[in-house]
Design a protein around this motif. Structure first.
Motif, mmCIF file in Angstrom:
data_model
loop_
_atom_site.group_PDB
_atom_site.id
_atom_site.type_symbol
_atom_site.label_atom_id
_atom_site.label_comp_id
_atom_site.label_asym_id
_atom_site.label_seq_id
_atom_site.Cartn_x
_atom_site.Cartn_y
_atom_site.Cartn_z
ATOM 1 N N GLU A 177 0.828 -1.207 0.000
ATOM 2 C CA GLU A 177 0.000 0.000 0.000
ATOM 3 C C GLU A 177 0.866 1.264 0.000
ATOM 4 O O GLU A 177 0.575 2.227 -0.707
ATOM 5 N N LYS A 238 -5.820 -0.502 -1.331
ATOM 6 C CA LYS A 238 -5.827 -0.053 -2.725
ATOM 7 C C LYS A 238 -5.335 -1.129 -3.696
ATOM 8 O O LYS A 238 -5.821 -1.218 -4.815
ATOM 9 N N CYS A 247 -7.349 -0.811 -11.018
ATOM 10 C CA CYS A 247 -6.742 0.182 -10.118
ATOM 11 C C CYS A 247 -7.762 1.302 -9.889
ATOM 12 O O CYS A 247 -8.399 1.766 -10.833
ATOM 13 N N TYR A 248 -7.912 1.736 -8.647
ATOM 14 C CA TYR A 248 -8.892 2.772 -8.318
ATOM 15 C C TYR A 248 -8.525 4.129 -8.937
ATOM 16 O O TYR A 248 -9.371 4.994 -9.096
#
Ligand SMILES: [Zn+2]
Length: 272
Positions: A177, A238, A247-248
């Motif tokens: 992260e 994430k 992927c955000y």
């Protein structure tokens, strides 16, 4: 394996529930979990009162109204369960502490972990603690110190962050992260990171550890039946455990690879 936020979540719950309680009874079912004979543990712990709960890296330290410390490390699977006098516990455990007020604290799945009794309250005198690198949330762990620590290290950044002699308390989840938030690929060599990248990694790592502590980490084992805290950070991850999912930030599928023998999750677009 639990990391700083998960261990700190346990420490805070211990602090809220067992400080100032006196131990009435001690039960041990597995001597190998300890560094000293069972009789010695019973002799030192029974009738003592818990005074402080400390943490260094992934190690929790219980202190008492006696010059002793009880250290424990969960390793992969260990966990604690705190029960009210009316609650029953049916799982296997390696240590049980019963308090004079009737509550019981169970230490479970400590097969890979350990519980050590040390005859001092001075943490600097305890080998397991001496061997640890700095805790990333310590006041004296500054960006300048982090940069200095990284300069001559040729190791890849992901396994280096997980090396407990280098920095204590970070494992797979928060290294993934932190590197994602800092935009750094996990296989970059530590010594080749730029100053700006190091500073970003430093602040993102500390930020994510603090945020996760506030939300109770990512563990799923509740401390007690009234525990509303444990595991609240899980939806905030994430990249970890999200292989193939978008992927955000950019929508690219999250990649997974073994890097230095470690489980790395990352985004090939957001991380360089
Ligand atoms: Zn991305």
């Amino acid at each position: 394996m639990p990391e700083i936020p998960e261990i700190e979540t346990v420490r805070r719950q211990l602090e809220a529930t067992i400080v100032n309680k006196q131990i009435k009874l001690v039960e041990i079912t597995r001597e190998k979990t300890f560094n000293v004979p069972i009789e010695e543990v019973l002799h030192h712990l029974e009738k003592t009162t818990v005074t402080r709960i400390l943490r260094r890296g992934k190690i929790i330290i219980l202190q008492f109204n006696q010059p002793i410390s009880l250290l424990f490390h969960f390793m992969l699977e260990g966990y604690l369960k705190y029960l009210n006098p009316t609650e029953e516990f049916e799982k296997n455990y390696q240590l049980m502490l019963e308090f004079t007020t009737g509550e019981k604290l169970y230490f479970c799945k400590m097969y890979l972990g350990y519980i050590h009794l040390e005859m001092t309250t001075d943490l600097d005198q305890i080998t397991e603690i001496q061997e640890l690198g700095p805790d990333p949330l310590d006041i004296d762990f500054t960006a300048a110190k982090f940069q200095q620590m990284l300069t001559r290290r040729r190791k890849m950044i992901k396994p280096l962050l997980m090396d407990q002699d280098f920095i204590a308390g970070i494992g797979n989840t928060y290294s993934n992260e932190g590197l994602f938030l800092a935009g750094i690929l996990p296989d970059r060599k530590a010594s080749e990171l730029q100053t700006g990248e190091i500073q970003k990694l430093y602040s993102k790592l500390r930020q994510i550890l603090r945020e996760s502590i506030n939300l109770g980490g990512v563990r799923d084992t509740a401390y007690s039946s009234s525990d509303q805290l444990t595991g609240g950070f899980t939806p905030e991850l994430k990249v970890s455990y999200r292989e193939g999912e978008p992927c955000y930030v950019c929508g690219t599928p999250i990649s997974y690879a073994k890097i230095g023998g470690r489980n790395a999750f990352y985004c090939t677009v957001c991380q360089h």
